[in-house]
Write a protein that holds these residues in place. Structure first.
Motif, PDB file in Angstrom:
ATOM      1  N   ILE A   2       0.584  -1.218   0.037  1.00  0.00           N
ATOM      2  CA  ILE A   2       0.038   0.048   0.440  1.00  0.00           C
ATOM      3  C   ILE A   2       1.156   1.597   0.270  1.00  0.00           C
ATOM      4  CG2 ILE A   2      -1.523   1.782   1.113  1.00  0.00           C
ATOM      5  CD1 ILE A   2      -2.766  -1.118   2.379  1.00  0.00           C
ATOM      6  N   ASP A   3       1.803   1.630   0.886  1.00  0.00           N
ATOM      7  CA  ASP A   3       2.504   2.496   0.700  1.00  0.00           C
ATOM      8  C   ASP A   3       3.407   2.653  -0.671  1.00  0.00           C
ATOM      9  OD1 ASP A   3       2.556   2.982   3.455  1.00  0.00           O
ATOM     10  OD2 ASP A   3       4.364   1.899   3.897  1.00  0.00           O
ATOM     11  N   GLU A   4       4.068   1.537  -1.138  1.00  0.00           N
ATOM     12  CA  GLU A   4       4.406   1.398  -2.811  1.00  0.00           C
ATOM     13  C   GLU A   4       3.420   2.319  -3.945  1.00  0.00           C
ATOM     14  OE1 GLU A   4       5.733  -2.192  -3.842  1.00  0.00           O
ATOM     15  OE2 GLU A   4       6.690  -2.450  -2.197  1.00  0.00           O
ATOM     16  N   LEU A   5       1.769   2.016  -3.323  1.00  0.00           N
ATOM     17  CA  LEU A   5       1.100   2.326  -4.179  1.00  0.00           C
ATOM     18  C   LEU A   5       0.523   3.875  -3.974  1.00  0.00           C
ATOM     19  CD1 LEU A   5      -1.692   2.272  -6.567  1.00  0.00           C
ATOM     20  CD2 LEU A   5      -2.656   2.059  -4.242  1.00  0.00           C
ATOM     21  N   PHE A   6       0.624   4.799  -2.678  1.00  0.00           N
ATOM     22  CA  PHE A   6       0.483   5.911  -2.297  1.00  0.00           C
ATOM     23  C   PHE A   6       2.548   6.743  -2.814  1.00  0.00           C
ATOM     24  CE2 PHE A   6      -2.140   4.386   0.341  1.00  0.00           C
ATOM     25  CZ  PHE A   6      -3.162   5.582   0.189  1.00  0.00           C
ATOM     26  N   ASP A   7       3.331   6.204  -3.149  1.00  0.00           N
ATOM     27  CA  ASP A   7       4.464   6.650  -3.030  1.00  0.00           C
ATOM     28  C   ASP A   7       4.222   7.183  -5.059  1.00  0.00           C
ATOM     29  OD1 ASP A   7       5.507   6.776  -0.657  1.00  0.00           O
ATOM     30  OD2 ASP A   7       6.868   5.171  -1.045  1.00  0.00           O
ATOM     31  N   TYR A   8       3.366   5.808  -5.790  1.00  0.00           N
ATOM     32  CA  TYR A   8       3.660   5.622  -7.307  1.00  0.00           C
ATOM     33  C   TYR A   8       2.425   6.610  -7.627  1.00  0.00           C
ATOM     34  CZ  TYR A   8       2.535   4.181 -11.735  1.00  0.00           C
ATOM     35  OH  TYR A   8       2.018   4.281 -12.937  1.00  0.00           O
ATOM     36  N   GLU A   9       1.417   6.982  -6.422  1.00  0.00           N
ATOM     37  CA  GLU A   9       0.245   7.662  -7.285  1.00  0.00           C
ATOM     38  C   GLU A   9       0.563   9.105  -7.005  1.00  0.00           C
ATOM     39  OE1 GLU A   9      -1.857   7.283  -9.546  1.00  0.00           O
ATOM     40  OE2 GLU A   9      -1.811   5.363  -9.877  1.00  0.00           O
ATOM     41  N   ALA A  10       1.585   9.276  -6.068  1.00  0.00           N
ATOM     42  CA  ALA A  10       1.714  10.943  -5.287  1.00  0.00           C
ATOM     43  C   ALA A  10       0.818  10.808  -4.782  1.00  0.00           C
ATOM     44  CB  ALA A  10       2.249  11.291  -6.018  1.00  0.00           C
ATOM     45  N   LEU A  11       0.237   9.970  -3.074  1.00  0.00           N
ATOM     46  CA  LEU A  11      -1.258   9.930  -2.994  1.00  0.00           C
ATOM     47  C   LEU A  11      -0.816  11.337  -1.459  1.00  0.00           C
ATOM     48  CD1 LEU A  11      -2.998   7.010  -4.340  1.00  0.00           C
ATOM     49  CD2 LEU A  11      -3.562  10.226  -4.441  1.00  0.00           C
ATOM     50  N   PRO A  12      -0.930  11.908  -1.244  1.00  0.00           N
ATOM     51  CA  PRO A  12      -0.560  11.511   0.288  1.00  0.00           C
ATOM     52  C   PRO A  12      -1.612  10.333   1.549  1.00  0.00           C
ATOM     53  CG  PRO A  12      -2.828  13.079   0.485  1.00  0.00           C
ATOM     54  CD  PRO A  12      -2.344  12.298  -0.917  1.00  0.00           C
ATOM     55  N   GLN A  13      -0.754  10.570   2.818  1.00  0.00           N
ATOM     56  CA  GLN A  13      -1.170   8.934   3.430  1.00  0.00           C
ATOM     57  C   GLN A  13      -0.216   9.388   5.251  1.00  0.00           C
ATOM     58  OE1 GLN A  13      -0.207   4.407   3.740  1.00  0.00           O
ATOM     59  NE2 GLN A  13       1.304   5.423   2.425  1.00  0.00           N
ATOM     60  N   LYS A  14      -1.711   8.974   5.570  1.00  0.00           N
ATOM     61  CA  LYS A  14      -1.392   8.838   7.216  1.00  0.00           C
ATOM     62  C   LYS A  14      -1.308   7.946   7.722  1.00  0.00           C
ATOM     63  CE  LYS A  14      -3.821  13.038   7.088  1.00  0.00           C
ATOM     64  NZ  LYS A  14      -5.455  13.357   7.901  1.00  0.00           N
ATOM     65  N   ALA A  15       0.215   7.771   7.875  1.00  0.00           N
ATOM     66  CA  ALA A  15       0.325   5.655   8.203  1.00  0.00           C
ATOM     67  C   ALA A  15      -0.363   5.001   9.350  1.00  0.00           C
ATOM     68  CB  ALA A  15       1.700   5.048   9.025  1.00  0.00           C
ATOM     69  N   GLU A  16      -0.574   5.637  10.493  1.00  0.00           N
ATOM     70  CA  GLU A  16      -1.595   5.191  11.136  1.00  0.00           C
ATOM     71  C   GLU A  16      -2.762   5.482  11.036  1.00  0.00           C
ATOM     72  OE1 GLU A  16      -2.550   3.491  14.911  1.00  0.00           O
ATOM     73  OE2 GLU A  16      -0.533   3.517  14.312  1.00  0.00           O
ATOM     74  N   GLN A  17      -3.470   6.656  10.012  1.00  0.00           N
ATOM     75  CA  GLN A  17      -4.672   5.958  10.019  1.00  0.00           C
ATOM     76  C   GLN A  17      -4.493   5.023   8.759  1.00  0.00           C
ATOM     77  OE1 GLN A  17      -6.656   9.604   8.021  1.00  0.00           O
ATOM     78  NE2 GLN A  17      -6.806   8.409   6.183  1.00  0.00           N
ATOM     79  N   THR A  18      -3.598   4.881   7.568  1.00  0.00           N
ATOM     80  CA  THR A  18      -3.831   3.504   6.101  1.00  0.00           C
ATOM     81  C   THR A  18      -4.013   2.174   7.307  1.00  0.00           C
ATOM     82  OG1 THR A  18      -3.518   5.190   5.300  1.00  0.00           O
ATOM     83  CG2 THR A  18      -2.882   2.323   4.572  1.00  0.00           C
ATOM     84  N   THR A  19      -2.852   1.965   8.516  1.00  0.00           N
ATOM     85  CA  THR A  19      -2.757   0.970   9.253  1.00  0.00           C
ATOM     86  C   THR A  19      -4.183   0.188   9.673  1.00  0.00           C
ATOM     87  OG1 THR A  19      -0.862   1.396   9.573  1.00  0.00           O
ATOM     88  CG2 THR A  19      -1.560  -0.539  11.368  1.00  0.00           C
ATOM     89  N   GLN A  20      -4.985   1.092  10.738  1.00  0.00           N
ATOM     90  CA  GLN A  20      -6.157   0.853  11.653  1.00  0.00           C
ATOM     91  C   GLN A  20      -7.235   1.035  10.194  1.00  0.00           C
ATOM     92  OE1 GLN A  20      -6.827   1.058  14.372  1.00  0.00           O
ATOM     93  NE2 GLN A  20      -4.032   1.147  14.139  1.00  0.00           N
TER      94      GLN A  20
END
Length: 164
Positions: free
Chosen positions: A20-38
């Motif tokens: 999922i991190d790789e996808l967010f990096d590839y798409e240049a999307l903002p991500q909140k790691a804790e929110q994504t994990t939950q």
């Protein structure tokens, strides 16, 4: 090459989050790691919310995780019931353009139909002509009269009363 889908578990959470991190990096999307994990933990623990899969490729006797797919569920009167939103469909760069998506879409459709899904929707970056052409080739139709809009919500501390 044999392509299959397997369901991640909480024990494979870190591997899934890395994709999922790789996808967010590839798409240049903002991500909140804790929110994504939950959110991922919630999805994996509650199948009524949707399904997630690793995309596995077996080649030359070796099995590789080539990416992942996440389908979230909703309900639509227009489509007569439960619908799925392909929230994420990610292939690592070395696995793109090998026919994996073409082989996977019918498998994905079969799985979600078995779960009662009446229609599948997805979002494609308007500038990603390759992805748009791919999905159109596989029966997805753009709904040009519609514009998907999103508003992020936060919990409000104002008590609301529902009137029935």
């Amino acid at each position: 090459m044999n392509i299959s889908l397997s369901t991640p578990t909480l024990s494979s959470l870190n591997k899934f989050l890395k994709l999922i991190d790789e996808l967010f990096d590839y798409e240049a999307l903002p991500q909140k790691a804790e929110q994504t994990t939950q959110a991922v933990k919630q999805l994996l623990s509650n199948p009524q919310l949707g399904q997630a899969w690793f995309i596995e490729v077996e080649q030359h006797g070796m099995k590789y995780i080539a990416g992942h797919i996440i389908v979230s569920y909703s309900f639509s009167l227009e489509h007569g019931g439960k619908i799925g939103l392909i929230d994420q469909f990610y292939l690592k760069s070395e696995w793109r353009q090998h026919g994996i998506g073409t082989e996977l879409l019918p498998q994905l459709e079969t799985l979600v139909i078995q779960d009662g899904v009446k229609a599948l929707s997805l979002e494609v970056n308007i500038g990603n002509a390759g992805a748009r052409n791919f999905y159109e080739k596989h029966g997805f139709t753009p709904r040009r009269q519609f514009c998907m809009m999103t508003k992020s919500l936060t919990e409000s501390h104002i008590a609301l009363t529902a009137i029935s």
